[in-house]
Design an enzyme around this catalytic site. Structure first.
Site, mmCIF file in Angstrom:
data_model
loop_
_atom_site.group_PDB
_atom_site.id
_atom_site.type_symbol
_atom_site.label_atom_id
_atom_site.label_comp_id
_atom_site.label_asym_id
_atom_site.label_seq_id
_atom_site.Cartn_x
_atom_site.Cartn_y
_atom_site.Cartn_z
ATOM 1 N N GLU A 149 34.782 19.726 12.803
ATOM 2 C CA GLU A 149 33.896 20.052 13.933
ATOM 3 C C GLU A 149 33.327 21.468 13.774
ATOM 4 O OE1 GLU A 149 36.048 20.027 17.629
ATOM 5 O OE2 GLU A 149 34.232 19.875 18.850
ATOM 6 N N SER A 163 36.270 23.032 21.661
ATOM 7 C CA SER A 163 36.385 21.889 20.764
ATOM 8 C C SER A 163 36.629 20.654 21.623
ATOM 9 C CB SER A 163 37.562 22.096 19.808
ATOM 10 O OG SER A 163 37.927 20.865 19.229
ATOM 11 N N GLU A 223 39.236 19.261 13.988
ATOM 12 C CA GLU A 223 38.662 20.512 14.501
ATOM 13 C C GLU A 223 37.998 21.320 13.381
ATOM 14 O OE1 GLU A 223 40.583 22.375 18.146
ATOM 15 O OE2 GLU A 223 41.089 23.789 16.573
#
Ligand code: SF4
Ligand code: SF4
Ligand code: SF4
Length: 583
Positions: free
Chosen positions: A283, A320, A280
């Site tokens: 990301e 996400s 994450e």
């Protein structure tokens, strides 16, 4: 704020002006039983069990709804009060099944306890004509037994006023009153997000989690299966509270208890929390560098995910794509661990112990499957785990400390704090800072996101001087308020952490009964203490995570990571569980 002085059972006490009689009694350490009161919400005074005598007043008054006034003399335990309380409880029991022996709440039921405290040993009124309604077992998370409902309204208020979902409401009048989903639909057909906050607050067995404990025992009894378990951070914090020990001690004994139950391997969901941070955090950086979509919103709370799918389908691209740690760990077991240990994935059963009822729903989502099969095969809550200890007559306190299996069990302190509101953001920022600068921040540099304020904000200054702003939210009612502002373009957040339950997972709908803000704060404190005592404080420094990337996943957001650790979401109707479109 100005103070007023009252006496409660002769004890003088000073309280803030505007306090209720119940507030004054609490301050004077006088316990008044209630069935409908919810701390922090406006009182309704509907159950009347908390009625007390006030000098100079002819009738009893409901203490939760009546303001205390200066000089008031309150008595909570006169014969008149006790007889009235007994009568109110008898009226509830007149329409209640004598089902305690088979009820999941037996031994931990507010109504049963209240009847016991009131010395009720027989029915005042024979159970005659009664309201009959079938048990609703449609939901993977919550079982409704309307015949055990005493119409206190707490579930309706929590679902609407705290969670902003309003999946259930009062229906009918008088004798025909019920608490039901709209149009008397099954719960699974509604916008219910499976958070279990109604279960946590229901004073009877009218709302309970769907128990999957029998399924777990069946897996464990089957010699052809390799049944492994993972446990979330908030579970050990709750066990610490229940058994009166530190979070670290509870963690070590919990591992031993799970081995005694017969699990072949004991893994830590905190390992997968570290993995989530790697995926994450990367990301987030990609989205910041490549122009969005921003804000990136966390996806580890399945109650929040279903809420977004129903009420904010236009924002699904902001979520996400990371699966939650529960699902990531399941996918890693059925693929990576199965390959390394040469165990056929079809023989593996992954059990998850979670503070959360929505995790049961999440595990059954059709998206949560890889080549290795279903990521997770059964989810039990902290309450179900404690029941399992009871079934085994296990004395938790005297167990020897144990250790997680290292392969998918090693974790950092950052993984531990995932269980508290703000924990995901704090853990992610520790690693994002490292990814940006090549240096670790101080482990406490981002602790501004701690605490139980409903919406918190934080800033991170990037090496080029740009400032990235984020928000941390717990409770879906708070999420609704912020998401409305996000949808109308009023915010400039780059990331938002949202957890469905008040306080985050430590306040989850599967935690032991009796949650309040103080307990939630204490459980969060246990997790921060575990973090502080860990040698490893950063997800990116977890050697087992580094090894998983070297041996198997290659890098965060690689094709294999995407196949195993990421997912997609679907728009759903605002009025029912129906799917509207896929993202
Ligand atoms: S809800 Fe409580 S009082 Fe009713 S059957 Fe269950 S344990 Fe007994
Ligand atoms: S589980 Fe959550 S969303 Fe569903 S009815 Fe209960 S409080 Fe409402
Ligand atoms: S289901 Fe439980 S919380 Fe809801 S009104 Fe009935 S008794 Fe109260």
């Amino acid at each position: 704020m100005s103070k007023i002085n009252v006496t409660v059972n002769g004890r003088p006490v000073a309280v803030d002006a505007g306090s209720t009689i119940l507030d004054a009694a609490n301050k004077a350490q006088v316990r008044i039983p209630t069935l409908c009161h919810i701390e922090g919400l406006e009182p309704t005074g509907s159950c009347r069990v908390c009625s007390v005598e006030v000098e100079g007043r002819k009738t009893l008054v409901p203490s939760c709804a009546e303001p205390a006034t200066d000089g008031m003399k309150i008595r909570t335990n006169t014969p008149r009060v006790l007889l009235a309380r007994k009568q109110m409880i008898q009226l509830m029991l007149a329409n209640h099944p004598d089902d305690c022996l088979y009820c999941m709440r037996a031994g931990d039921c507010d109504l049963q306890q209240m009847a016991e405290d009131a010395g009720i040993r027989e029915r005042a009124w024979r159970r005659g004509e009664h309201r009959s309604h079938p048990v609703d077992r449609s939901s993977p998370s919550v079982v409704r037994d309307p015949e055990k409902c005493i119409l206190c309204g707490k579930c309706v208020r929590v679902c609407d006023e705290v969670q902003g979902v309003a999946a259930i409401d009062h229906a009918g009048r008088g004798f025909d009153s019920f608490v039901l989903p709209a149009f008397d639909d099954e719960l699974a057909s509604t916008t219910c997000v499976n958070c279990g906050q109604c279960v946590a607050i229901c004073p009877t067995g009218a709302l309970v989690e769907r128990s999957d404990l029998s399924r777990v025992w069946r897996y464990l009894a089957d010699d052809a299966l390799v049944t492994v378990v993972q446990t979330a951070p908030a579970v050990r914090a709750a066990l610490a509270h229940v058994y009166g020990m530190s979070g670290g001690d509870a963690e070590a004994r919990m591992v031993t208890a799970l081995r005694e139950m017969g699990f072949a391997q004991v893994f830590d969901t905190q390992y997968a929390a570290d993995l989530t941070i790697m995926e994450e955090g990367t990301e987030l950086l990609h989205r910041i560098q490549e122009g969005g979509p921003l804000p990136l919103i966390t996806s580890c709370s399945p109650g929040w995910i279903k809420f977004a799918e129903h009420f904010y389908p236009d924002s699904l691209e902001n979520l996400s794509t990371c699966k939650s740690p529960q699902q990531m760990l399941g996918a890693m077991v059925k693929n990576y661990w199965a390959e390394q240990m040469d165990v056929p994935a079809e023989n593996i059963r992954v059990v998850a112990v979670m503070p959360c009822t929505a995790k049961k729903f999440e595990a059954e989502r059709p998206e949560m499957e890889t080549e290795g099969g279903r990521d997770v095969d059964a989810v039990i809550t902290t309450r179900e785990l404690i029941r399992a200890f009871g079934e085994m007559s296990m004395d938790f306190e005297v167990l020897e400390p144990g250790e997680f299996d290292r392969f998918l069990g090693a974790s950092s302190g950052a993984g531990a704090i995932f269980g508290a509101t703000g924990g995901v953001a704090e853990a992610a920022l520790r690693t994002v800072f490292y990814l940006l600068t090549g240096e670790n921040p101080g482990p406490e540099d981002f602790e501004a996101v701690r605490g139980l304020e409903g919406v918190k904000e934080i800033e991170l200054t990037l090496p080029d001087g740009a400032v990235v702003r984020g928000a941390v939210i717990h409770g879906l009612g708070n999420a609704r308020r912020v998401m409305d502002r996000v949808a109308s373009g009023e915010t400039d957040y780059a990331f938002i952490e949202i957890m469905a339950c008040p306080g985050g997972c430590v306040g989850g709908g599967g935690q032991p009964y009796g949650a309040d803000l103080q307990r939630t704060a204490e459980l969060a404190g246990e997790l921060y203490e575990i973090d502080e005592k860990r040698v490893l404080r950063f997800s990116h420094e977890n050697p087992e995570i580094q090894k998983a990337y070297e041996d198997y996943l290659e890098s965060p957001l690689s094709d294999r990571s995407h196949a195993l650790l990421h997912t997609q979401y679907r728009g759903r109707s605002q009025f029912s569980a129906e799917d509207e479109a896929s993202e």
